[in-house]
Design an enzyme around this catalytic site. Sequence first.
Site, short mmCIF file in Angstrom:
data_model
loop_
_atom_site.label_atom_id
_atom_site.label_comp_id
_atom_site.label_asym_id
_atom_site.label_seq_id
_atom_site.Cartn_x
_atom_site.Cartn_y
_atom_site.Cartn_z
N ASP A 136 18.38 7.84 -6.46
CA ASP A 136 18.57 6.39 -6.39
C ASP A 136 18.10 5.68 -7.65
OD1 ASP A 136 15.74 6.17 -6.09
OD2 ASP A 136 15.92 6.22 -3.92
N ASP A 179 -31.73 4.10 -0.36
CA ASP A 179 -31.57 5.31 -1.16
C ASP A 179 -31.48 6.58 -0.31
OD1 ASP A 179 -31.70 4.19 -3.79
OD2 ASP A 179 -33.86 3.90 -3.51
N GLU A 202 -0.67 13.11 0.28
CA GLU A 202 -1.40 12.43 -0.80
C GLU A 202 -0.86 11.00 -0.93
OE1 GLU A 202 -1.84 12.16 -5.62
OE2 GLU A 202 0.00 12.73 -4.58
N HIS A 225 5.29 6.98 -2.46
CA HIS A 225 6.55 6.65 -3.11
C HIS A 225 7.76 7.08 -2.28
CE1 HIS A 225 4.06 5.97 -6.68
NE2 HIS A 225 3.50 7.13 -6.42
N ASP A 257 13.74 2.74 -1.75
CA ASP A 257 13.22 2.96 -0.40
C ASP A 257 12.31 1.81 0.01
OD1 ASP A 257 14.50 5.29 0.21
OD2 ASP A 257 12.84 6.60 -0.31
N ASP A 298 17.15 10.36 -3.44
CA ASP A 298 17.67 9.40 -2.46
C ASP A 298 17.53 10.01 -1.07
OD1 ASP A 298 19.03 7.64 -0.88
OD2 ASP A 298 20.96 7.82 -1.91
N ASP A 358 3.07 15.84 -1.84
CA ASP A 358 2.74 15.12 -3.06
C ASP A 358 3.36 13.73 -3.07
OD1 ASP A 358 1.70 15.14 -5.87
OD2 ASP A 358 3.83 14.99 -6.36
N GLY A 413 -28.48 5.41 -9.39
CA GLY A 413 -29.47 5.30 -8.33
C GLY A 413 -29.55 3.94 -7.68
#
Length: 564
Positions: A210, A473, A319, A285, A233, A252, A281, A358
């Site tokens: 696309d 801490d 991801e 997107h 998309d 696409d 992966d 720290g």
Amino acid sequence: MNNVFEQLAQRFHQFGTNLTPDVVEAAARSLQNWLDKNADRLAARKPDAEFNGTMMQWFHWYLPSDGNHWKQLAASAPELAQKGITAIWTPPACKAMNGVDDVGYGIYDLFDLGEFNQSKSTRTKYGTKDEYVAAVQAIHQAGMQAYADVVFNHKMGADRTESFQVVPYDLNDRNRPIGGERTIRGWTAFDFPGRGNQYSPMKWHWQHFDSLDYDDSNRDYRAVYKIKDKNFDTKVDLRQGNFDYLMGCDLDMNHPDVRDELKRWGKWLLDTVGVDGFRLDAIKHINGDFFIDWLTELEEYKDNKNKGDRNKDLFCVGEYWTEDFGSLSWYIGNAGGRMSLFDVPLHYNFHRASRSGGHYDMRSILDNSLMKHLPLLAVTIVDNHDTQPLQALESMVEDWFKPLAYAIILLRAEGYPCIFYADYYGAHYKDKGRDGNQYEIWMASHRWLIDRFLFARSYFAYGPQYDYFDHWDIIGWTRLGSEQHPGAMAVIMSDGPGGSKWMEVGKPNALFYDITEHIKEPVRTNDWGWGEFRCKGGSVSVWVERDPLLYRLANSPIEIEVKG
């Protein structure tokens, strides 16, 4: 797919495709309500490797291109299993555009696992197809699972150009065209001359994409070219207006040939390699609706091959690289609760804490994380191949803090932890930074401590968990053990000065030893099962109950003390 998962997906489809902040917030609430009602059913679908199991990402970006990786993995599998690793995430095994020099994400041919002479080589960076199959077999023989890295967003390194019509869009705003229709010459023809029609007859052409970002007839013009009569998309990240396009030739996902080919490849990979799951992966997107369809068909195919003897579902982790908890919740819900996601917010909490000298409020270390709010769907990480120095998402957790971070992901009840290869073995490499200068990088090995944490995870990280996140801490937690694993454990850490904390372990008048060996003197609990556990500054200590299992820690001063 189980009806409650279909219902979740349908509920999220009602939110539409425009992911406004209000929609994302509502989606997060809806997913949490669904999880509260269906946690047991979700847990029942998960592979056993995920419960007190540990995944390992067995690669980093700068591995040598010597073709020995698969052989080394096969040889290492028995030792990794013995240490407590239950699943291996392998690097992308398919042929990529730069052959032996490509990490694998510049994907060229999904069906070439290092078997055909194309894209500058026969083998991949990691070895040959036969060596990859042998490595997965070795993983299985060691009792572990194998997860394949899947790159479906794009293809790169085409064999020739084609001419077709496009509309150029602003690189930084994919909703804004910057010119009218024009004809370009794009690298979109994938003929696979080395493979021919073996395994699949499909050849890829411009119609199967696309968008792209390169016109070979006007090389200096910078734009995202949306192919005429195509659409970006929806249901993707909204940066740059619409973050469907990332790189190369963008697939696409609405084209029937593309969808059919990706399903064909998934089934072929199950038959050829026998993987147990997938790492997906760049999914922010890609419209997540596709993955529901893809995973459903693959699981039905696997079940039919097993003649109805249904095993656990295929594991799948995506991801989706964002800190925005709402966006992560939305993607999980839109996929019908079918996949886990990497806990990106937790990684960035670790990164910021490690760089705060720290002065980080350790009480907030889990804030906004999947580990805290969606633990059954969280894959927890410290670093990975993208966050390591000189890479695209560079945000490395500083070395001094990594033991604290690994203790959190490995020794708490929530999440499915993933160890990074370079954190375990160390790494040394050179590359150019974004400023164009050359840098030499040394990443330290934390293997000794990680192995100790894996030991504690395997034998002591069970049962009720009590948290003591009550100091700026110094924080800690305890695990009280279970019927099958009765030993108790206390974990305490500090990003600032050392100190101590009274914590309940449920074991009166018992001796506890720090298996990190940072503190040599044991702790004895009182009559009520409480102990004053200690740690040094900028450090973590893992206290486990005196037990014959400690003999397994070879060459340890603890072993001598316990025997005494």
